[in-house]
Motif scaffolding. Structure first.
Motif, PDB file in Angstrom:
ATOM      1  N   LEU A  39       0.737  -1.225  -0.039  1.00 16.83           N
ATOM      2  CA  LEU A  39       0.301   0.000  -0.158  1.00 16.83           C
ATOM      3  C   LEU A  39       0.926   1.142   0.184  1.00 16.83           C
ATOM      4  CD1 LEU A  39      -2.931   0.892   0.021  1.00 16.83           C
ATOM      5  CD2 LEU A  39      -2.789   1.064   2.474  1.00 16.83           C
ATOM      6  N   CYS A  40       1.941   1.213   0.893  1.00 18.38           N
ATOM      7  CA  CYS A  40       2.793   2.306   0.822  1.00 18.38           C
ATOM      8  C   CYS A  40       3.633   2.520  -0.545  1.00 18.38           C
ATOM      9  CB  CYS A  40       3.670   2.198   1.807  1.00 18.38           C
ATOM     10  SG  CYS A  40       3.036   2.255   3.672  1.00 18.38           S
ATOM     11  N   LEU A  41       3.991   1.514  -1.059  1.00 18.54           N
ATOM     12  CA  LEU A  41       4.791   1.664  -2.227  1.00 18.54           C
ATOM     13  C   LEU A  41       3.917   1.965  -3.267  1.00 18.54           C
ATOM     14  CD1 LEU A  41       7.002  -1.678  -2.505  1.00 18.54           C
ATOM     15  CD2 LEU A  41       7.759   0.675  -2.095  1.00 18.54           C
ATOM     16  N   GLY A  42       2.622   1.734  -3.411  1.00 18.09           N
ATOM     17  CA  GLY A  42       1.712   2.281  -4.359  1.00 18.09           C
ATOM     18  C   GLY A  42       1.378   3.544  -4.345  1.00 18.09           C
ATOM     19  N   ILE A  43       1.545   4.322  -2.838  1.00 23.41           N
ATOM     20  CA  ILE A  43       1.253   5.626  -2.801  1.00 23.41           C
ATOM     21  C   ILE A  43       2.294   6.298  -3.122  1.00 23.41           C
ATOM     22  CG2 ILE A  43       0.878   7.575  -0.973  1.00 23.41           C
ATOM     23  CD1 ILE A  43      -0.670   5.528   0.522  1.00 23.41           C
ATOM     24  N   MET A  44       3.792   5.634  -2.889  1.00 25.48           N
ATOM     25  CA  MET A  44       4.848   6.362  -3.457  1.00 25.48           C
ATOM     26  C   MET A  44       5.135   6.235  -5.201  1.00 25.48           C
ATOM     27  SD  MET A  44       7.801   4.623  -1.000  1.00 25.48           S
ATOM     28  CE  MET A  44       7.867   5.174   0.940  1.00 25.48           C
ATOM     29  N   GLN A  45       4.561   5.195  -5.529  1.00 31.20           N
ATOM     30  CA  GLN A  45       4.597   5.090  -7.246  1.00 31.20           C
ATOM     31  C   GLN A  45       3.532   6.304  -7.665  1.00 31.20           C
ATOM     32  OE1 GLN A  45       3.617   0.918  -8.030  1.00 31.20           O
ATOM     33  NE2 GLN A  45       5.737   0.436  -7.450  1.00 31.20           N
ATOM     34  N   ARG A  46       2.594   6.495  -6.845  1.00 31.13           N
ATOM     35  CA  ARG A  46       1.573   7.461  -7.332  1.00 31.13           C
ATOM     36  C   ARG A  46       2.231   9.031  -7.194  1.00 31.13           C
ATOM     37  NH1 ARG A  46      -4.216   7.212  -5.100  1.00 31.13           N
ATOM     38  NH2 ARG A  46      -3.913   5.146  -6.201  1.00 31.13           N
ATOM     39  N   LEU A  47       3.101   8.948  -6.300  1.00 31.15           N
ATOM     40  CA  LEU A  47       3.743  10.339  -5.969  1.00 31.15           C
ATOM     41  C   LEU A  47       4.788  10.365  -7.123  1.00 31.15           C
ATOM     42  CD1 LEU A  47       4.269  10.433  -2.165  1.00 31.15           C
ATOM     43  CD2 LEU A  47       2.650  11.839  -3.695  1.00 31.15           C
ATOM     44  N   MET A  48       5.578   9.298  -7.564  1.00 29.07           N
ATOM     45  CA  MET A  48       6.321   9.290  -8.830  1.00 29.07           C
ATOM     46  C   MET A  48       5.812   9.580  -9.922  1.00 29.07           C
ATOM     47  SD  MET A  48       8.759   6.079  -7.570  1.00 29.07           S
ATOM     48  CE  MET A  48       9.183   5.649  -6.002  1.00 29.07           C
ATOM     49  N   THR A  49       4.692   9.110 -10.012  1.00 24.80           N
ATOM     50  CA  THR A  49       3.932   9.064 -11.370  1.00 24.80           C
ATOM     51  C   THR A  49       3.421  10.585 -11.599  1.00 24.80           C
ATOM     52  OG1 THR A  49       3.156   6.894 -11.295  1.00 24.80           O
ATOM     53  CG2 THR A  49       1.781   8.419 -12.694  1.00 24.80           C
TER      54      THR A  49
END
Length: 1716
Positions: A85-95
């Protein structure tokens, strides 16, 4: 959409913040139980987000960094669900690009922590990828830390992670360099022109600090690339801190990827170039070491000591991939290094290297060979350098050596396969032994190569220009793969083809295409480029040839062979384009060698001269190292046999001894394929072949010979093998392919039209050499090949647009061929020349052929030179060609006519009839169609040519037609006078010399050429030619002579006509009189069966023609001063000579000519008329005196009496007629000078001419039959001459008056011919009335009856006109006429024609009526006439001809009895008493006459018994007219006429008064006709003369005529008494049968005569009748009474009349006194 650069006041940012709030809420919910601290952090984050949303100016990065803490906390929990879940939020921030550099560092640390813990490795890799790819904020150590993270994940134990990490590493490595590219592009404008200062010493020391000159992204890339090299080299990295493990294979892959995709970075940044040069190349060289040192041939025991040096397939394969990239992309940066690399790769191909290593090297080389620019660079950088390694040459040579090494059978080499780490090379087996696959006819062979027992199938195919690696792509393989048999050869084969393709692209600029049309052979590059291109060829050709030659031999597949052949073609064309003869010839030789069977090719190609041989020698020398090592020559010996498709006989060659036998030659399908390739290279690249043409053509010639292709029309080849070729075998497939091969051959030579002039000369020179070789063979009587000649023809045909370039060398050789003794060579030589000339003359040139004199002469020159060839077949084809040229291009031959006419005229008698006929067809076409387009200079030659055909002796019809052509030429001269006169110039060289006459007009010289030639033909040995030429000569002179000048006429007369007459006369006199032998083929008339007779016809034609010219052109001839009399005399001399010829035809023609020249005007009807008087007076008297003299000479000589029987010659009637008919014309001109001597000459000629007989066999054609009673033409002519003289004598000048008497003499002489035909010398002639019975050779006298009668008529008519002329009286013309009349009158019914004596008696009456008064007036001049007249009358009235003596007296002979004879004697005795008792003295001869009348009756000859009563009555009337003439013109004038004549007249009257009748013949029962009227007329005349003779004279003056009259009365009375007595007796004897009618008529006449006599005596004056007469009269009375018993009413009526007259005598009349 990126939100990192936005503030929170942005709507999009607000939405992004909302979503983050939601994510944190979810995370808060997820962690509220287990990880409350995380929940609290989430809530704080939510609050911060809300606060940021409330403050629009708050940066997003600031907000995001504040909310990362709960995410890091979540990851630290290592709970998978929370981590995800955390990595997903990070990836959204990256995106959303909401992470700045600080945040990135936080995230990196988090990800590193997860990596080390092994949590969510894949998710971590994804996050790293997003972090680096979504923005460029990650640099330096952070970037290195991310890369190391991925590297470490790559070396985990999970395969999924490994693969994902590997892909991520590759992606991120590329990403790093992509950032550099993007950075460079962003700073491109700023960096342009800026020179960077680089400290190379700084670069040499590796460190974790990038060079100062690099920007941020470039520095990252530099450090990363430096560490990659370090890692591959097994060294520690300087920038990628934390690397725990790294494989060399993966590192090489990464290096390959960077080098492949980012070459621009290395070229743009020197720092990278330095790395590449110093680090990468050193690494590569280091890694190459095991591959170089390892040899599969070294024993395994030795190699175990150094295991690290053993090549490792994955590393070797990847290393070669890197090397391939370095060479391909960085060659310009790494020139020296690439030289090393390439040398190393070449060493990989050594035979002792493992198969996989060799295959990898091949694949690398293949990738390079498909790149033309790369190969060009190799050559530029190495081969062109003086001290550099010839890398390109080594590459090609290594490929060649590799190919040759594949076919080395280890068993043959004495070596065994060595086992080792490498996979052993599998030796292939031939396809017949593999998997049971059959190979043979009808089975498609497996693609591959087979040689020396080694079978290498083609297992990989490549598109041209494209490399497709197989083993270089085996990145997943650890162990070396098993290399299948044939893979190496397949790749090497593709490399070779692509090398040639690349070289072609380098030189030509475009890849070689499948060429259907010839390619231009011109090289267009600069000198520098040419040096490079030549080096490319020189570096590659030996290796290519060494490789491709065995491939051609070993190929079992048609497509492979085709590809190799195309490559060879291409390379040969490139060599030729660069004028590199040695390699060009070597490659051409390879194709030629492959086209022929091995041993056969060795024989042929070793003997090929010049360039081909030198090329072949260089080929062997350049590849000597390979050939010596592998013994390539042995490859020709193969166990695998190609399919034999054709078996043929070998072509004899100069190297083969004469008489040596060669076995059959076998061709395979590959041979034919190579033949097609050879055709293709020659077709498409002929411009570069140069001296190789000879080699190419020699090979093609042998192949064509073996296949049995023979030349046909136009030079193309067709299948023409004869059945005599017992060894010849051609499969059906090849038979079907032969037309294709023939078409390809034709297209080859058709393509020569695209060659430049030099290349074309090379081709022609090669063909000529080939033909010379064939000619040399043919001299030894070996069958030659006609290939070269046929193809010379084909080449010439397609190159006609530039005919000047090739015509001379081509035709000069063909002329040599035409003189060859071998008939086939000769035939095709002349076929080629004639075909070429015909085509050349039809070709359209610019300028047109008509206007190009030089070109016309050039084209027709060879055709003309054929005239010197002695062979008849050649000359025939030459003439047929001329005929074709005339038909097709005759109108364009403005300047070529001299050559054409020279060809036509070069044919002579020894060439034979056929050649002459063909040549004459050409001449006919020229004369009939092309005279208008012929220059005037050629016209004399045209005339000469026509005359040559006229004089040839092979074919008579041709000679005759040739003469006709000369007439056509004359017509052309006439019709185009103005045109010719305008075009004629002062050039006299084209005219023959006419001696004696100068300054002839040029137009007249044309005519003189024609006339002189015709004159020559007029004395030809053949009569028909002479006749035709003569007719044409004189017709042309007559028709067109008016165009000529006077001086030209002088030439015609003295140089044509008179020489012709003289020649004809001379040849005629020497002609043979023997019969002409025609061999039985033709019948000749007897009038032409000897040469002498045939020449006679020529004489006739010539003489008449010349005379006609003199006649029609007299005005022109007379205009030449002083020339005409001389010509006239000479012509008359010829005429006289010919007229006296013993040949009737000649003599008659001479007279006709004589006659023609005397008439020279023509009336409106075309009839000849003589000149008028005015013209005569203007004529020179000498001219006509000569004519008269000639006429007299001819007449005298021809009519001269011949007394020599042996030389008896009689001129013909037509001749004599013509001679006589000429006289009036001559007389018209000489009458003023005509003398008596001339008249005598004329009369002699006329008389002799009339007397000449006719030969019996021709008499029916010249003599009228008797019943026609017509004059012959000769007789008419003679009489016309006399008539002309008569008219002139009557009306002419004084000199003619004295000629009347001679004219009478001549006419009377002619008149006698009616009864007495003349005799000509000693000629034994028959009467003209016997014409139908005349025998052959007998002489017949002409029917002179009409002639004599006509002459008599003319004489009488002339006498009627001139009787009173004293010259006529003094000449006793009347006497002469009576003498002339005496003959027909005396003959009367004995005359040949009854018209003669009738005409004579009519004429006599006419002349007597005119002449008797003149005779009485001029008694002295007519003394001699009277006796002749008396005799003539007596002979006429009482003829004694033997033809009518059967009808004598009053009775027929059968009715005279003995008693009648006694009674006649008794009566005769009483008459004699009476005569004695007369009282008057009577002369004795009178008494004798009267007594004879009483005793024997009138001996009158009756007419022939076949005359009808009307004719008898008419004859009697004529007799009566004669008596009446005597009664009217003689008896009344007795005192003026000679007494003897009077007495004879009385005697005639006494004879006639006796009633006469004609007795019928013994077989004719008709009654005779009495001349009652004649007797009555005579009786009355006699009584009148007797009783009234002297009434007005005294008694004493009684003449003898009175006495004679009384005596006559006494005799009559006695006769009356006898008739009366006889009638009574005969009637009594007959009883009731009546007497014949003529007896009744006789007694009736007597009774009427008695009555008349009584009446006359009673009317007579007293004293005129004596007493005895009365007594005698009375004594008749008893006899009259006896007749009263008659039963005939006719007799009773006459008796009654007589008795009534006696009534006055019953008493004595009172007027009688004294009994008187």
């Amino acid at each position: 959409m990126a939100c990192g650069s936005l503030s929170t006041g942005n709507e999009e940012a607000l939405r992004f913040l909302d979503s983050l709030q939601n994510d944190l809420k979810n995370l808060s919910i997820e962690t509220r139980k287990k990880f409350p601290q995380i929940k609290e952090s989430c809530e704080e984050g939510i609050a911060k987000l809300r606060n940021a949303a409330a403050h629009p100016q708050t940066p997003v990065y600031y907000v995001v960094n504040q909310i990362l803490y709960p995410l890091v906390q979540g990851c630290e929990t290592k709970d998978p669900k929370i981590v995800k879940l955390c990595l997903g939020i990070m990836q959204r921030l990256m995106t959303q690009q909401a992470v700045d550099q600080k945040g990135a560092r936080y995230i990196t640390d988090t990800l590193w922590m997860l990596m080390e813990s092994g949590t969510e490795e894949v998710k971590v890799l994804q996050s790293v990828t997003l972090l680096l790819t979504t923005n460029t904020v990650v640099h330096g150590d952070t970037l290195a830390r991310n890369l190391v993270l991925c590297f470490r994940l790559h070396f985990t134990k999970d395969s999924t992670t490994i693969n994902t990490a590997g892909a991520t590493v590759r992606q991120l490595v590329s990403l790093v360099f992509e950032r550099v590219v993007a950075e460079d592009e962003a700073y491109y404008d700023r960096d342009t022109g800026v020179q960077k200062d680089i400290n190379l010493e700084e670069l040499k020391v590796p460190s974790n600090v990038a060079p100062k000159g690099l920007r941020l992204c470039a520095a990252d890339a530099y450090l990363m690339f430096q560490d990659l090299v370090q890692l591959v080299n097994a060294d520690q990295p300087y920038w990628l801190i934390g690397m725990t493990e790294m494989t060399r294979t993966f590192g090489l892959e990464l290096l390959e990827s960077v080098l492949t995709n980012f070459s621009s970075v290395f070229y743009q940044h020197p720092e990278f170039s330095f790395l590449l040069k110093e680090r990468v190349c050193a690494l590569v060289i280091k890694l190459f070491s095991p591959n170089i040192k390892y040899r599969s041939s070294v024993p395994q025991s030795i190699q175990q000591a150094t295991p690290l040096d053993k090549p490792y397939f994955p590393i070797s394969m990847r290393l070669l991939r890197v090397v391939s990239i370095l060479i391909q992309k960085y060659h310009s940066l790494l020139v020296t290094e690439c030289e090393i690399f390439l040398s190393l790769i070449v060493k990989f191909l050594d035979p002792d290297k493992p198969a996989w290593q060799r295959s990898l090297a091949l694949e690398v080389l293949h990738k390079m060979t498909v790149q033309p620019e790369l190969l060009k660079s190799f050559c530029e950088c190495y081969d062109l350098k003086a001290h550099a390694t010839n890398i390109f040459q080594d590459i090609v040579n290594s490929l060649g050596a590799y190919v040759q090494s594949l076919f080395v059978n280890p068993q043959l080499m004495g070596q065994a396969s060595v086992s080792g780490a490498a996979v052993p090379v599998a030796q292939g087996q031939p396809p017949a032994l593999l998997a049971g696959m059959p190979v043979g006819p009808g089975v498609s062979p497996q693609p591959g190569f087979f040689s020396r027992g080694v079978w290498l199938p083609v297992v990989a195919t490549f598109s041209s220009g494209q490399a497709r690696a197989t083993y270089l792509e085996m990145l997943d393989k650890i162990e070396p793969p098993v290399i299948p048999d044939g893979y190496g050869i397949s790749v090497a084969y593709a490399c070779l083809l692509d090398i040639i393709r690349s070289v072609a692209i380098i030189i030509e600029g475009t890849p070689p295409a499948v060429e259907e049309q010839p390619a231009p052979g011109k090289y267009s590059g600069s000198e520098e480029e040419k040096v490079l291109h030549c080096q490319l060829i020189n570096s590659s050709w030996c290796g290519l040839l060494a490789a491709l030659s065995p491939l051609i031999d070993a190929s079992t597949d048609e497509s492979a062979s085709e590809n190799v052949l195309k490559a060879i073609q291409t390379f040969a064309s490139l060599c030729g384009m660069l004028d590199l003869q040695i390699p060009r010839d070597a490659f051409i030789t390879a194709i030629c060698k492959a086209s022929l069977p091995p041993h056969y090719a060795l024989t042929i190609l070793n003997s090929a001269p010049q360039g081909a041989g030198s090329g072949r020698g260089h080929s062997r020398t350049s590849s000597q190292d390979m050939n010596s090592q592998y013994n390539v020559s042995a490859y020709n010996e193969t166990d695998f046999r190609q399919q034999v498709v054709a078996v043929g006989t070998p072509l004899p060659t100069a190297s083969l001894p004469i008489g040596a036998q060669q076995g059959p030659v076998m061709l395979t399908a590959k041979n034919l394929q190579c033949m097609r390739a050879l055709l293709s290279v020659a077709h498409c690249h002929g411009s570069i072949l140069g001296t190789s043409w000879h080699l190419v053509l020699t090979t093609l010639q042998h192949l064509v010979w073996i296949l049995g292709l023979k030349p046909s029309t136009g030079g193309s080849l067709k299948a023409g093998r004869t059945t005599a070729d017992s060894n010849a075998v051609i499969t059906t497939a090849v038979m079907a392919d032969l037309p294709v091969l023939s078409a390809m051959l034709s297209r080859l030579f058709e393509s020569s039209q695209y060659l430049d002039d030099v290349a074309l000369h090379h081709l022609i020179d090669a063909l000529c050499k080939l033909s010379h070789e064939a000619m040399e063979l043919a001299y030894s009587n070996r069958e030659p090949s006609l290939f070269a000649v046929a193809k010379l023809l084909e080449t010439g045909l397609v190159n006609l647009p530039r005919v000047e370039v090739l015509w001379r060398p081509l035709t000069n050789h063909l002329l040599e061929v035409c003189q060859h003794p071998h008939i086939r060579m000769r035939e095709w030589g002349v076929e080629a020349i004639t075909y070429l000339v015909k085509a050349a003359m039809q070709h359209k040139y610019q300028p047109p052929l008509r206007e190009n004199q030089k070109l016309q002469t050039l084209l027709l020159g060879p055709l003309s030179e054929l005239s010197s060839v002695p062979h008849g077949d050649v000359r025939q084809r030459q003439l047929e060609c001329v005929l074709h040229v005339l038909h097709g291009a005759g109108e364009t031959l403005s300047h070529g006519w001299p050559l054409v006419l020279g060809i036509i005229g070069a044919v002579s008698d020894h060439h034979g009839e056929n050649l002459i006929r063909i040549a004459f067809q050409c001449l006919q076409l020229v004369v009939t169609d092309f005279l208008p387009v012929m220059p005037w200079r050629c016209l004399p030659l045209c005339v000469d040519t026509a005359a040559k055909f006229g004089s040839q002796t092979q074919e008579l019809n041709i000679s005759l037609t040739a003469v006709g052509l000369m007439w056509n030429i004359s017509d052309y001269f006439f019709q185009n006078q103005d045109k010719l006169c305008q075009s004629l110039t002062g050039d006299n060289t084209v005219f023959p010399n006419f001696p004696g006459i100068s300054d002839l007009p040029h137009f007249d010289k044309l005519w003189m050429c024609l006339y002189s030639r015709l004159g020559d033909l007029c004395v030809d040995s053949r009569p028909a030619v002479r006749k035709s030429a003569g007719q044409t000569l004189f017709s042309t002179i007559s028709a067109h002579g008016g165009l000529l000048s006077q001086i030209t006429w002088q030439s015609i007369v003295w140089q044509v006509l008179f020489p012709l007459l003289d020649n004809v006369r001379r040849l005629s006199s020497s002609a043979s009189s023997e019969k002409v032998d025609t061999g039985g083929n033709i019948l000749i008339h007897h009038s032409r069966n000897t040469a002498q007779k045939q020449w006679a016809e020529t004489q006739v034609l010539t003489l008449s023609g010349v005379a006609r010219v003199f006649n029609t052109k007299r005005q022109i001839l007379r205009a030449v001063p002083g020339d005409f009399p001389r010509a006239w005399s000479l012509l008359l001399e010829f005429i006289e000579n010919s007229a006296l010829s013993k040949n009737d035809e000649v003599s008659l023609a001479a007279l006709k000519a004589f006659q023609d020249i005397l008439y020279w005007n023509q009336d409106s009807e075309g009839k000849l008329v003589t000149v008028n008087q005015a013209t005569v007076t203007n004529e020179e008297p000498d001219i006509w005196d000569v004519a008269w003299k000639v006429w007299c000479n001819i007449g005298a000589e021809s009519t001269k009496l011949c007394f020599d029987v042996k030389e008896f010659y009689v001129p013909s009637q037509p001749f004599l007629t013509a001679l006589i008919q000429i006289f009036p014309a001559v007389f018209q001109h000489t009458r003023e000078r005509f003398s008596t001597t001339d008249l005598l000459k004329l009369c002699e000629i006329l008389q002799n001419a009339v007397a000449i007989p006719v030969l019996g066999d021709i008499s029916p054609f010249v003599l009228p039959i008797v019943s026609d009673a017509g004059l012959t033409q000769l007789q008419e002519g003679v009489l016309h001459c006399i008539e002309l003289l008569k008219k002139e004598a009557l009306t002419g000048q004084k000199n003619m008056k004295k000629m009347i008497a001679p004219i009478f003499d001549q006419l009377l002489a002619f008149s006698k011919y009616a009864c007495q035909p003349p005799v000509f010398g000693k000629a034994d002639t028959k009467n003209g009335t016997q014409v139908k019975g005349a025998a052959m050779g007998e002489w017949m006298a002409v029917n002179y009856i009409p002639f004599g009668e006509k002459a008599l008529t003319m004489a009488i008519e002339l006498y009627r006109i001139t009787a009173s002329d004293m010259s006529v009286i003094n000449a006793c013309v009347l006497h002469k006429i009576i003498c002339a009349l005496h003959v027909p009158l005396s003959m009367k019914y004995s005359c040949p024609s009854p018209t003669t004596w009738k005409l004579a008696v009519t004429g006599l009456l006419t002349v007597l009526q005119i002449g008797l008064p003149l005779a009485r007036k001029h008694r002295q001049e007519f003394q001699q006439m009277w006796p002749q007249l008396a005799e003539t009358l007596d002979k006429f009235l009482f003829p004694t001809s033997h033809l009518a003596r059967r009808c004598v007296g009053f009775h027929c002979c059968q009715h005279v009895t003995t008693r009648d004879l006694e009674r006649r004697r008794s009566i005769g005795s009483r008459e004699s008493v009476l005569s004695r008792s007369a009282t008057v003295s009577v002369p004795r001869h009178v008494v004798t006459t009267v007594t004879g009348l009483a005793a024997g009756g009138a001996r009158w000859t009756a007419p022939t018994c076949d005359r009808c009563p009307e004719e008898l009555q008419a004859d009697e009337a004529v007799d009566c007219k004669v008596i009446e003439l005597l009664r009217d013109e003689v008896l009344p004038h007795v005192h003026s006429i000679q007494k003897e004549f009077i007495l004879k007249v009385v005697v005639l009257l006494n004879k006639g008064s006796i009633h006469s009748a004609s007795s019928p013949s013994s077989d004719y029962v008709a009654e005779p006709k009495l001349r009652e009227e004649f007797a009555k007329t005579c009786f009355e005349t006699l009584l009148q003369f007797s009783l009234q003779d002297g009434a007005d004279e005294c008694a004493e003056e009684i003449t003898e005529g009175g006495v004679a009259g009384r005596l006559a009365v006494t005799a009559l009375l006695t006769r009356f008494q006898e008739v009366l007595h006889q009638y009574v007796e005969d009637e009594r004897k007959n009883g009731n049968c009546p007497l014949p009618r003529y007896r009744l008529s006789e007694i009736s006449f007597v009774l009427k005569a008695v009555g008349t006599l009584v009446l006359s005596l009673k009317k007579a004056p007293p004293g005129k009748v004596n007493e005895s007469s009365w007594e005698q009269l009375i004594a008749l009375y008893p006899y009259l009474v006896d007749c009263t018993t008659t039963k005939s009413t006719q007799v009773s009526s006459s008796l009654r009349e007589a008795l009534l007259q006696y009534a006055d005598l019953l008493h004595s009349p009172t007027r009688y006194h004294n009994g008187v």
